[in-house]
Design an enzyme around this catalytic site. Structure first.
Site: not given
Ligand code: 6GU
Length: 273
Positions: A119, A176, A92
């Site tokens: 983590e 696209d 992330p």
């Protein structure tokens, strides 16, 4: 293209046997190798994580299993003729995975994915392999997953469909949303197929007109409508020089005005509506 995935949940990657990626594999366009990280642990509990230095919540994935796994996968890959590996680290805190990154990755012959749980992985692993190959730390969006495996599926599908010969029709990704080129930075509008009427709902008449120019214009107007509604940031980011007279007309109808800097901004009244 060769793909290696190292994970503590190999069964999570089962979808790679299905659909587009599965077919590309069956056709030999893609070689996929999924590895269990715990194969490179040697204690009774197959430990892959430990407590973080400096304290804090959660656990961190240990260097040694990743190091041994990656060394062996690299050796085996080179042995079987694979070249120019790139490491893809889903996290992330990575840079945003976009169509542009998908295109860049699709041009690599060999991708090695390291989806993490907990983590994340001890920083030294990425630093170590970055001395030997490009490392892509990528995030698939602004939300937090429990692990990187779902991101590997997302990235793999986005990349595989760009490989030569994987999609049936070479034109298929020209239009696209997010593809560089004609419809750049606009979302695709709605699509329809038979029957021409369903539960009292008709097809937009222009699509039955056979008038290719009008159809192309209608599709572009619909693309502007959808983009203005769902992703106004894409219009704000556009260079207005890319817009023709009809584009400006539809944008004006939708409440957007050109600024002297060449970008478009939504009129205040419309923003507050
Ligand atoms: Cl790549 N991994 C995790 N764990 N969470 C994410 C992500 C990746 N991208 C967005 N959220």
């Amino acid at each position: 293209m060769r793909l290696d995935v190292v994970t503590i949940f190999p069964e999570y990657l089962e979808p790679l046997n299905v659909s587009l990626v599965g077919k590309a594999r069956a056709r030999g366009q893609l070689g996929v190798h999924v590895h269990d990280l715990r194969d490179w642990t040697y204690d009774r509990h197959s430990t892959v994580d430990d407590t973080p230095y400096g304290g804090g919540p959660g656990m961190v994935m240990k260097t040694e299993p990743w190091g041994e796994a990656l060394d062996q996968i690299l050796a085996d890959g080179y042995e079987s003729g694979a070249r120019e590996p790139a490491l893809v680290v889903p996290t992330p805190s990575g840079r945003r995975f976009t169509q542009e990154v998908a295109l860049e990755l699709s041009r690599k012959p060999w991708l090695i994915f390291t989806p993490a749980r907990y983590e994340g992985i001890d920083r030294r692993v990425a630093d170590e392999y970055a001395t030997r190959m490009p490392v892509y730390e990528v995030s698939i969006g602004d939300y937090v997953l429990a692990g990187g495996e779902a991101a590997v599926l997302v990235i793999t599908e986005a990349v595989a469909r760009l490989l030569p010969g994987v999609l049936g029709n070479a034109e298929s990704h020209r239009d696209d949303s997010f593809a560089p080129g004609a419809m750049a930075d606009l979302l695709e509008g709605p699509v329809y197929t038979k029957p021409p009427e369903w539960r009292g709902r008709a097809i937009p008449e222009v699509l039955l007109s056979g008038h290719h120019g009008k159809i192309a214009r209608w599709r572009r107007d619909e693309a502007f409508r959808r983009t203005a509604r769902n992703r106004p940031d894409l219009i704000e980011r556009c260079d207005a020089a890319a817009f023709d007279k009809k584009d400006r007309e539809i944008l004006s109808i939708l409440g957007w005005e050109p600024e002297p800097d060449g970008r478009f901004w939504r009129r205040r009244a419309d923003v507050e509506e």
